[in-house]
Design a protein around this motif. Structure first.
Motif, PDB file in Angstrom:
ATOM      1  N   GLN B  38      28.844 -13.643  -4.613  1.00  0.00           N
ATOM      2  CA  GLN B  38      30.353 -13.288  -5.424  1.00  0.00           C
ATOM      3  C   GLN B  38      30.381 -11.951  -6.453  1.00  0.00           C
ATOM      4  OE1 GLN B  38      32.034 -15.854  -4.938  1.00  0.00           O
ATOM      5  NE2 GLN B  38      30.865 -17.498  -4.932  1.00  0.00           N
ATOM      6  N   GLY B  39      29.049 -11.868  -6.814  1.00  0.00           N
ATOM      7  CA  GLY B  39      29.783 -10.201  -7.165  1.00  0.00           C
ATOM      8  C   GLY B  39      30.329  -9.427  -5.661  1.00  0.00           C
ATOM      9  N   GLN B  40      29.040  -8.945  -4.879  1.00  0.00           N
ATOM     10  CA  GLN B  40      29.661  -8.149  -3.716  1.00  0.00           C
ATOM     11  C   GLN B  40      31.204  -8.248  -3.554  1.00  0.00           C
ATOM     12  OE1 GLN B  40      26.240  -9.370  -1.290  1.00  0.00           O
ATOM     13  NE2 GLN B  40      25.140  -7.960  -1.870  1.00  0.00           N
ATOM     14  N   LYS B  41      31.867  -9.561  -3.375  1.00  0.00           N
ATOM     15  CA  LYS B  41      32.854  -9.442  -3.024  1.00  0.00           C
ATOM     16  C   LYS B  41      33.872  -9.468  -3.990  1.00  0.00           C
ATOM     17  CE  LYS B  41      31.556 -14.000   0.218  1.00  0.00           C
ATOM     18  NZ  LYS B  41      32.681 -15.261   0.300  1.00  0.00           N
ATOM     19  N   GLU B  42      33.611  -9.415  -5.101  1.00  0.00           N
ATOM     20  CA  GLU B  42      34.715  -9.072  -5.785  1.00  0.00           C
ATOM     21  C   GLU B  42      34.254  -7.533  -5.868  1.00  0.00           C
ATOM     22  OE1 GLU B  42      35.332  -9.554 -10.796  1.00  0.00           O
ATOM     23  OE2 GLU B  42      33.698 -10.377  -9.855  1.00  0.00           O
ATOM     24  N   LYS B  43      33.554  -6.958  -5.996  1.00  0.00           N
ATOM     25  CA  LYS B  43      33.328  -5.295  -5.774  1.00  0.00           C
ATOM     26  C   LYS B  43      34.032  -5.217  -4.601  1.00  0.00           C
ATOM     27  CE  LYS B  43      29.555  -1.867  -5.197  1.00  0.00           C
ATOM     28  NZ  LYS B  43      28.250  -1.679  -4.693  1.00  0.00           N
ATOM     29  N   VAL B  44      33.730  -5.465  -3.270  1.00  0.00           N
ATOM     30  CA  VAL B  44      34.140  -4.599  -2.380  1.00  0.00           C
ATOM     31  C   VAL B  44      35.774  -4.899  -2.775  1.00  0.00           C
ATOM     32  CG1 VAL B  44      35.027  -5.482   0.270  1.00  0.00           C
ATOM     33  CG2 VAL B  44      32.037  -6.138  -0.792  1.00  0.00           C
ATOM     34  N   SER B  45      36.288  -5.890  -2.906  1.00  0.00           N
ATOM     35  CA  SER B  45      37.554  -6.328  -3.015  1.00  0.00           C
ATOM     36  C   SER B  45      38.303  -5.346  -4.117  1.00  0.00           C
ATOM     37  CB  SER B  45      37.577  -7.805  -3.834  1.00  0.00           C
ATOM     38  OG  SER B  45      39.477  -8.056  -3.394  1.00  0.00           O
ATOM     39  N   ALA B  46      37.520  -4.911  -5.303  1.00  0.00           N
ATOM     40  CA  ALA B  46      38.408  -3.774  -5.787  1.00  0.00           C
ATOM     41  C   ALA B  46      37.774  -2.672  -5.028  1.00  0.00           C
ATOM     42  CB  ALA B  46      37.682  -3.973  -7.089  1.00  0.00           C
ATOM     43  N   GLN B  47      37.144  -2.292  -4.556  1.00  0.00           N
ATOM     44  CA  GLN B  47      37.143  -0.996  -3.144  1.00  0.00           C
ATOM     45  C   GLN B  47      38.597  -0.983  -3.097  1.00  0.00           C
ATOM     46  OE1 GLN B  47      33.487  -1.204  -1.600  1.00  0.00           O
ATOM     47  NE2 GLN B  47      32.150  -0.584  -3.948  1.00  0.00           N
ATOM     48  N   LEU B  48      38.155  -1.888  -2.082  1.00  0.00           N
ATOM     49  CA  LEU B  48      39.815  -2.023  -1.404  1.00  0.00           C
ATOM     50  C   LEU B  48      41.612  -1.817  -1.248  1.00  0.00           C
ATOM     51  CD1 LEU B  48      38.557  -4.718   1.444  1.00  0.00           C
ATOM     52  CD2 LEU B  48      38.536  -2.168   1.798  1.00  0.00           C
ATOM     53  N   ARG B  49      41.327  -2.139  -2.993  1.00  0.00           N
ATOM     54  CA  ARG B  49      42.442  -1.695  -3.929  1.00  0.00           C
ATOM     55  C   ARG B  49      42.753  -0.880  -4.320  1.00  0.00           C
ATOM     56  NH1 ARG B  49      41.191  -7.345  -5.849  1.00  0.00           N
ATOM     57  NH2 ARG B  49      40.119  -6.010  -7.643  1.00  0.00           N
ATOM     58  N   SER B  50      41.746   0.497  -4.166  1.00  0.00           N
ATOM     59  CA  SER B  50      41.659   1.065  -4.327  1.00  0.00           C
ATOM     60  C   SER B  50      41.433   2.760  -3.030  1.00  0.00           C
ATOM     61  CB  SER B  50      41.020   1.782  -5.986  1.00  0.00           C
ATOM     62  OG  SER B  50      41.330   3.063  -5.661  1.00  0.00           O
ATOM     63  N   LEU B  51      42.018   2.771  -2.120  1.00  0.00           N
ATOM     64  CA  LEU B  51      41.037   3.265  -1.359  1.00  0.00           C
ATOM     65  C   LEU B  51      41.269   4.497  -1.555  1.00  0.00           C
ATOM     66  CD1 LEU B  51      43.684   2.608   2.054  1.00  0.00           C
ATOM     67  CD2 LEU B  51      41.325   1.325   1.007  1.00  0.00           C
ATOM     68  N   GLU B  52      41.685   5.884  -2.567  1.00  0.00           N
ATOM     69  CA  GLU B  52      41.588   6.728  -2.641  1.00  0.00           C
ATOM     70  C   GLU B  52      40.788   6.953  -3.295  1.00  0.00           C
ATOM     71  OE1 GLU B  52      43.435   4.935  -4.465  1.00  0.00           O
ATOM     72  OE2 GLU B  52      45.519   5.856  -2.954  1.00  0.00           O
ATOM     73  N   ASN B  53      39.391   5.798  -4.324  1.00  0.00           N
ATOM     74  CA  ASN B  53      38.049   5.825  -4.299  1.00  0.00           C
ATOM     75  C   ASN B  53      37.032   5.609  -3.497  1.00  0.00           C
ATOM     76  OD1 ASN B  53      38.837   7.744  -6.747  1.00  0.00           O
ATOM     77  ND2 ASN B  53      39.965   5.828  -7.368  1.00  0.00           N
ATOM     78  N   LEU B  54      37.791   5.331  -2.237  1.00  0.00           N
ATOM     79  CA  LEU B  54      36.584   3.840  -1.718  1.00  0.00           C
ATOM     80  C   LEU B  54      35.634   4.345  -1.364  1.00  0.00           C
ATOM     81  CD1 LEU B  54      36.520   1.119  -0.026  1.00  0.00           C
ATOM     82  CD2 LEU B  54      37.184   2.528   2.184  1.00  0.00           C
ATOM     83  N   PRO B  55      34.335   4.246  -1.267  1.00  0.00           N
ATOM     84  CA  PRO B  55      33.208   4.852  -0.893  1.00  0.00           C
ATOM     85  C   PRO B  55      32.523   4.174   0.665  1.00  0.00           C
ATOM     86  CG  PRO B  55      32.502   2.533  -2.832  1.00  0.00           C
ATOM     87  CD  PRO B  55      34.235   2.704  -2.263  1.00  0.00           C
ATOM     88  N   TYR B  56      33.034   5.178   1.521  1.00  0.00           N
ATOM     89  CA  TYR B  56      32.808   5.410   3.192  1.00  0.00           C
ATOM     90  C   TYR B  56      31.601   4.213   3.510  1.00  0.00           C
ATOM     91  CZ  TYR B  56      37.960   6.081   3.752  1.00  0.00           C
ATOM     92  OH  TYR B  56      39.042   5.491   4.309  1.00  0.00           O
ATOM     93  N   PHE B  57      30.703   5.289   2.831  1.00  0.00           N
ATOM     94  CA  PHE B  57      29.754   5.065   3.802  1.00  0.00           C
ATOM     95  C   PHE B  57      28.686   4.489   2.314  1.00  0.00           C
ATOM     96  CE2 PHE B  57      31.543   9.356   5.131  1.00  0.00           C
ATOM     97  CZ  PHE B  57      31.735   8.842   5.891  1.00  0.00           C
ATOM     98  N   GLU B  58      27.326   4.043   2.841  1.00  0.00           N
ATOM     99  CA  GLU B  58      25.994   3.036   2.174  1.00  0.00           C
ATOM    100  C   GLU B  58      24.992   3.798   3.218  1.00  0.00           C
ATOM    101  OE1 GLU B  58      26.013  -1.117   1.598  1.00  0.00           O
ATOM    102  OE2 GLU B  58      28.302  -0.663   0.359  1.00  0.00           O
TER     103      GLU B  58
END
Lengths: 118, 218
Positions: B38-58
Motif C-alpha cells: 500500500q505504501g509503495q503504491k501511494e509513493k508511486v502515485s505521488a511520484q507520477l503526479r509530479s513528473l518534474e521531480n520523478l525519480p527515473y531510476f532505481e
C-alpha cells in the motif's frame, strides 16, 4: 517472471468454428454499447477525492464532499494509483505532438554521431 | 451471453466502459503488480503526479534484463550509412519474453530503441542554424515527454548525462548476439518511470482510440 507460457495456435482452419465465431461476434455487437464515447475521466481528477486533501476540519479519513469514506483507508489509497495512471495517460494523450520536420532532419542527418555508445 | 460480454470488455475496455470511469480504473487495478505494498503504491502515485521531480531510476542488484532497462552493446542497423553500429538503447521487449530463465522453443529476440545524447543533439541543432529559443522550447517539450516519438531520460543516478530514446528507430536482434560482458545495466527504470514508459510506448505504437477508418467506404 518465470511463469511465462506460450499459447500455440493451430494452423488448421475449421469452417464450422469460423461460422460459430461469426454468430457469437454478431451477438456481442447487438448487445454491447460499442458506439458510446470514451469514458470521461474528469470526475476522477477532482481534488475533493484525493486522499491527501486534508484540512483542519477534515482528517485523512474524510472528504470535503462526502464526509467519512465508506471504504477502508487502504482501499482508498490503492484506488489512488489507478486513478493517477488514468489521469496521467489522459494528460499525456492530450499533449503529444510530433518532433517536427526540421528537428527530425537534424537528428537523422547526424544519427551516427548522436547515438550513445555505452 | 454474460461470458461473451466479459470477453468483449476484456478486448475493448475503452468501448465497454463508456461513461463509467470507475470501471476503467478498476481494470488498471487488476494489472498492477501484486507485490506493491500500500505504501509503495501511494509513493508511486505521488511520484507520477509530479513528473518534474520523478525519480527515473532505481538500483537493482538483479542483472536480469527488464523492459525499460538501459544497456549497451546493442546492434543497430543505420540505414543512412548502410551499416551496423554497436549502441546503447532502452529495452522495449517484454521482460518475460527475454528472460533466459523461461523455457521456450524459439530463440529470444530483443527489441530496443536506440538512445542519443541530448547535449550532442542540442549542439547539432544549433550548428544547423536553429534559433536558441526554438531549441530551448523544444527541449522543454522533450523533458515534459510531450514528443510522441521520444522518451526523455534525465541526468540522474548512474546516468551521467541527459539522453533521449528514439521510439521511431526501434531495432531487433537475437539475444545471443548480445555479448555477456555488456549485459550490465546502465540504468533500470523506477516503478513510476516504468509506468510512464509504458504509457509513452502505448501512445506511440498503440493509439486504439485514434478512430482511423481502415475501410474504403464501399
Amino acid at each position: 517472471m518465470n511463469n511465462y507460457t506460450v499459447n500455440y495456435i493451430s494452423g488448421t482452419f475449421s469452417p464450422s468454428l469460423s461460422t460459430l465465431s461469426g454468430v457469437l461476434i454478431a451477438g456481442m455487437l447487438t448487445t454491447l454499447p460499442i458506439n458510446n464515447p470514451a469514458p470521461d475521466t474528469r470526475i476522477i481528477r477532482r481534488n475533493e477525492y484525493v486522499i491527501n486533501s486534508t484540512s483542519a476540519t477534515f482528517d485523512q479519513y474524510s472528504s470535503s464532499i462526502t464526509g467519512k469514506f465508506t471504504g477502508s483507508v487502504s482501499k482508498v489509497i490503492v484506488t489512488n494509483l489507478e486513478e493517477t495512471i488514468v489521469t496521467l495517460y489522459d494528460h499525456l494523450r492530450k499533449i503529444q505532438e510530433p518532433l517536427g520536420a526540421d528537428f527530425q532532419k537534424v537528428l537523422d542527418d547526424n544519427l551516427s554521431e548522436l547515438l550513445a555508445r555505452w | 451471453m454474460q461470458i461473451f460480454k466479459k470477453f468483449w470488455m476484456t478486448i475493448f475496455p475503452s468501448y465497454s466502459h463508456a461513461g463509467n470511469p470507475a470501471e476503467t480504473v478498476s481494470d488498471i487495478k487488476e494489472h498492477l503488480p501484486f507485490f506493491l505494498s500500500q505504501g509503495q503504491k501511494e509513493k508511486v502515485s505521488a511520484q507520477l503526479r509530479s513528473l518534474e521531480n520523478l525519480p527515473y531510476f532505481e538500483h537493482y542488484s538483479d542483472n536480469a534484463l527488464l523492459q525499460g532497462d538501459g544497456i549497451g552493446g546493442l546492434i543497430f542497423f543505420n540505414f543512412e550509412k548502410n551499416n551496423c553500429e554497436t549502441v546503447g538503447g532502452i529495452i522495449l521487449s517484454n521482460s518475460c519474453d527475454i528472460s533466459e530463465g523461461n523455457k521456450r522453443l524459439e530463440p529470444i529476440h530483443l527489441t530496443f530503441a536506440p538512445v542519443i545524447s541530448a547535449a550532442a543533439y542540442k549542439a547539432k541543432l544549433l550548428a544547423a542554424g536553429m534559433k536558441d529559443d526554438a531549441v530551448d522550447n523544444k527541449f522543454i517539450d522533450i523533458r515534459k515527454q510531450k514528443i510522441t516519438s521520444l522518451f526523455w531520460l534525465p541526468k540522474q543516478g548512474k546516468l551521467q548525462d541527459e539522453y533521449i530514446a528514439l521510439l521511431s528507430h526501434t531495432c531487433s536482434m537475437p539475444l545471443k548476439a548480445l555479448k555477456k560482458d555488456v549485459k550490465e545495466k546502465v540504468f533500470t527504470l523506477s516503478q513510476a518511470a516504468f509506468y510512464l514508459f509504458l504509457l509513452k510506448i502505448n501512445l506511440h505504437f498503440c493509439r486504439f482510440d485514434e478512430n482511423i477508418s481502415r475501410f474504403s467506404g464501399e
